[in-house]
Design an enzyme around this catalytic site. Structure first.
Site, PDB file in Angstrom:
ATOM      1  NE  ARG A 114       8.498  44.895  45.179  1.00  0.00           N
ATOM      2  CZ  ARG A 114       9.666  44.901  45.789  1.00  0.00           C
ATOM      3  NH1 ARG A 114      10.663  44.172  45.328  1.00  0.00           N
ATOM      4  NH2 ARG A 114       9.842  45.625  46.873  1.00  0.00           N
ATOM      5  CG  HIS A 174      10.410  46.312  51.931  1.00  0.00           C
ATOM      6  ND1 HIS A 174      11.137  47.206  52.699  1.00  0.00           N
ATOM      7  CD2 HIS A 174      11.053  46.203  50.746  1.00  0.00           C
ATOM      8  CE1 HIS A 174      12.180  47.617  52.001  1.00  0.00           C
ATOM      9  NE2 HIS A 174      12.151  47.021  50.812  1.00  0.00           N
ATOM     10  CD  GLU A 209       9.827  40.839  48.820  1.00  0.00           C
ATOM     11  OE1 GLU A 209      10.886  40.323  48.394  1.00  0.00           O
ATOM     12  OE2 GLU A 209       9.686  42.043  49.004  1.00  0.00           O
ATOM     13  NE  ARG A 261      16.617  52.526  48.320  1.00  0.00           N
ATOM     14  CZ  ARG A 261      15.601  51.688  48.455  1.00  0.00           C
ATOM     15  NH1 ARG A 261      14.488  52.094  49.036  1.00  0.00           N
ATOM     16  NH2 ARG A 261      15.692  50.447  48.030  1.00  0.00           N
ATOM     17  CG  ASN A 293      10.644  42.247  42.236  1.00  0.00           C
ATOM     18  OD1 ASN A 293      10.770  43.447  41.973  1.00  0.00           O
ATOM     19  ND2 ASN A 293      10.987  41.704  43.390  1.00  0.00           N
TER      20      ASN A 293
END
Ligand code: ADP
Length: 406
Positions: A88, A176, A385, A237, A7
Site C-alpha cells: 500500500r 482511501h 482494503e 490531523r 499495509n
C-alpha cells in the site's frame, strides 16, 4: 496464486496472505507499536487459530523478518510460493493505477513524500526491506489515490495561481481509494442493484477519514486533497483550515515549516481539540463523563462529516445510499446518529435499534441501519482494503493494469 498484501503505518505493519483462486484469506496479522514500548504481533490463520504476543521487534525490518519466519513456518512452504507482494502506497504522483515497482516508481513515490510526510517514510522503508528479503517476488505498488482519478478538474483544482495546477500538478487526488471502491461496490451488491445506477456517498472514518461522492461507480469528489490533511477532522490531523491562519500562527509562535507539519499532522484533530486522545473510543468515553473538550472534539468531528455529506449530496444531485465504514464509522452508533441528526427532511433516517445493536463483521459485512421512512439506504459496511489491493495486484501480474499513468 498466493499474494501477500502489506499495509505499513508509521508504527504498525498489517499483512494479509490471500489465495487468489477463491480470494480467501489464508493468514493475516498485525504488528503494532513498532519502535515503541511493548511492540506486539497478533495473527490468525485460515482455520481460526489466533495468536497474540509481545515481540522484540524494534523496526520495520525486524517486523518483516518475524513476518516471513511466521509465514514460512506455517502457511507457506517457502517464499517461492508467493506470486507477488502488494504494497500500500499513499501517493504515487504520476502513477495512479497499480504498477510493478521499478526504480522509477520508487523514486516517484519518494518524490511525493512531502505530500504524505507521516506515512510515506514507513511505506518506502517497508518496500525496500521487502525487496531485499524477497528479491524473486513481483512487487506491486497499489496507490490510495487510484479510485479518484475520475474526479473532474473543476473539483480537483485549488484556487491558487494556475501554474501550481498546470506546471506542478497540484490537484486534489484524494485517498482511501481502496475502501471507497470496496464499500460502494459492496453496497450495490447488497441492494441487488448495478453500481452504475446508484448515487453513493461513502464515509470512511478511521484514524484517517474521508467522504466520497460516487456516481456510476466513479469517484467524482472526495474530502481529502493533494496531501493527507484536507477535509474532515481526523485522529491527529487538522482537516480543513482557513489557509490565512497558518502564516499568522507561524509568525506569532515562530514556527518553522517542519513545526507546522508536526502540529497539523500529529497534534491536531481529535487529539488536539480534546487533549484526551486521538482514539475515538477514549474521546467518547471522556465526553460521556462530562469532559468539555472531549465533547467538543466529538461534536466537531461529527459536524464536519455532516457538512461533507451535505456537500456531496449537492455534488451528486441526490443520494441513494450512504455508507459508514472505517473503525469509527463501523463501530460508533453515536457518531452515525450525530452525523444524521436533523436530516430527515433530506430523506435520511436511522433505525435507532439497528444503529445501536447491529454490527458489521467479516462474516456479515453489510448491515442496514435505515429507518422505515428513510429514502436513502443507510448502511454500515466492514471495509476490506486488502482484498481490493490483492485484486489490483492480480491485474498487474496478468498484464491488465500497470501501463497506464494518471
Ligand atoms: P486506521 O485508519 O488506522 O486503519 P481504523 O479504521 O482502525 O484506523 O480506525 C481507528 C479508529 O476507530 C480509532 O479512532 C478508534 O477509536 C475507532 N474505533 C474503534 N472501535 C470503536 C468503537 N467501538 N467506538 C468508537 N470508535 C471506535
Amino acid at each position: 496464486m498466493k499474494i501477500l498484501v502489506i499495509n505499513s503505518g508509521s508504527s504498525s505493519l498489517k499483512y494479509t496472505l490471500f489465495n487468489m483462486a477463491d480470494e480467501s484469506v489464508i493468514f493475516a496479522g498485525t504488528f503494532d507499536r513498532i519502535g515503541l514500548e511493548g511492540p506486539t504481533h497478533a495473527y490468525r490463520s485460515q482455520d481460526g487459530n489466533r495468536s497474540a504476543h509481545t515481540s522484540q521487534i524494534r523496526n520495520h525490518g525486524q517486523a518483516l523478518d518475524e513476518l516471513l519466519h511466521t509465514l514460512t513456518g506455517g502457511p507457506l512452504e517457502s517464499l517461492g510460493d508467493l506470486s507477488a507482494v502488494a504494497h500500500r502506497v499513499g501517493h504515487g504522483g504520476k502513477y495512479r493505477n497499480a504498477v510493478r515497482i521499478t526504480p522509477d516508481v520508487l523514486s516517484e513515490i519518494r518524490r511525493m513524500t512531502p505530500m504524505i510526510p507521516l506515512h510515506h517514510p514507513a511505506m518506502i522503508m517497508e518496500i525496500e526491506e521487502c525487496r531485499v528479503r524477497m528479491p524473486d517476488a513481483v512487487h506491486v505498488a497499489v496507490f490510495d489515490t487510484w479510485f479518484h482519478r475520475t474526479i473532474p478538474d473543476k473539483a480537483a483544482i485549488y484556487g491558487l495561481p494556475y501554474k501550481y495546477f498546470k506546471e506542478r500538478g497540484y490537484r486534489r487526488t484524494g485517498f482511501h481509494g481502496n475502501s471507497h471502491a470496496y464499500i460502494s461496490a459492496k453496497a450495490a451488491e447488497f441492494l441487488g442493484r448495478p453500481l452504475e445506477e446508484l448515487k453513493v456517498i461513502t464515509c470512511h472514518l478511521g484514524n484517517g477519514a474521508s467522504v466520497c461522492a460516487i456516481e456510476r461507480g466513479r469517484s467524482i469528489d472526495t474530502s481529502l486533497g493533494m496531501t493527507a490533511l484536507e477535509g474532515l477532522i481526523m485522529g491527529t490531523r487538522a482537516g480543513d483550515l482557513d489557509p490565512g491562519l497558518m502564516p499568522v500562527i507561524m509568525k506569532e509562535d515562530s514556527l518553522t515549516p517542519d513545526d507546522v507539519i508536526g502540529m497539523l499532522y500529529r497534534d491536531s484533530g481529535l487529539k488536539g481539540i480534546s487533549g484526551v486522545s486521538s482514539d475515538m473510543r477514549e474521546v467518547e468515553a471522556a465526553a460521556e463523563q462530562g469532559n468539555h473538550r472531549a465533547h467538543l472534539a466529538l461534536d466537531a468531528f461529527c459536524y464536519k462529516v455532516k457538512r461533507y455529506v451535505g456537500a456531496m449530496l449537492m455534488v451528486l444531485g441526490g443520494c441513494d445510499v450512504l455508507v459508514f465504514a472505517g473503525g469509527i464509522g463501523r463501530n460508533s452508533p453515536t457518531v452515525r446518529q450525530k452525523v444524521l441528526e436533523g436530516s430527515e427532511g433530506l430523506g435520511f433516517s436511522l433505525n435507532e435499534h439497528a444503529n445501536h445493536s447491529r454490527r458489521a463483521y467479516a462474516d456479515n459485512p453489510v448491515v442496514d441501519i435505515s429507518g422505515d421512512a428513510s429514502k436513502v439506504k443507510v448502511l454500515v459496511i466492514r471495509t476490506f482494503e486488502e482484498l481490493m489491493m490483492a485484486r489490483q495486484c492480480m491485474e498487474v501480474i496478468e498484464g491488465k493494469s500497470g501501463r497506464e499513468h494518471a
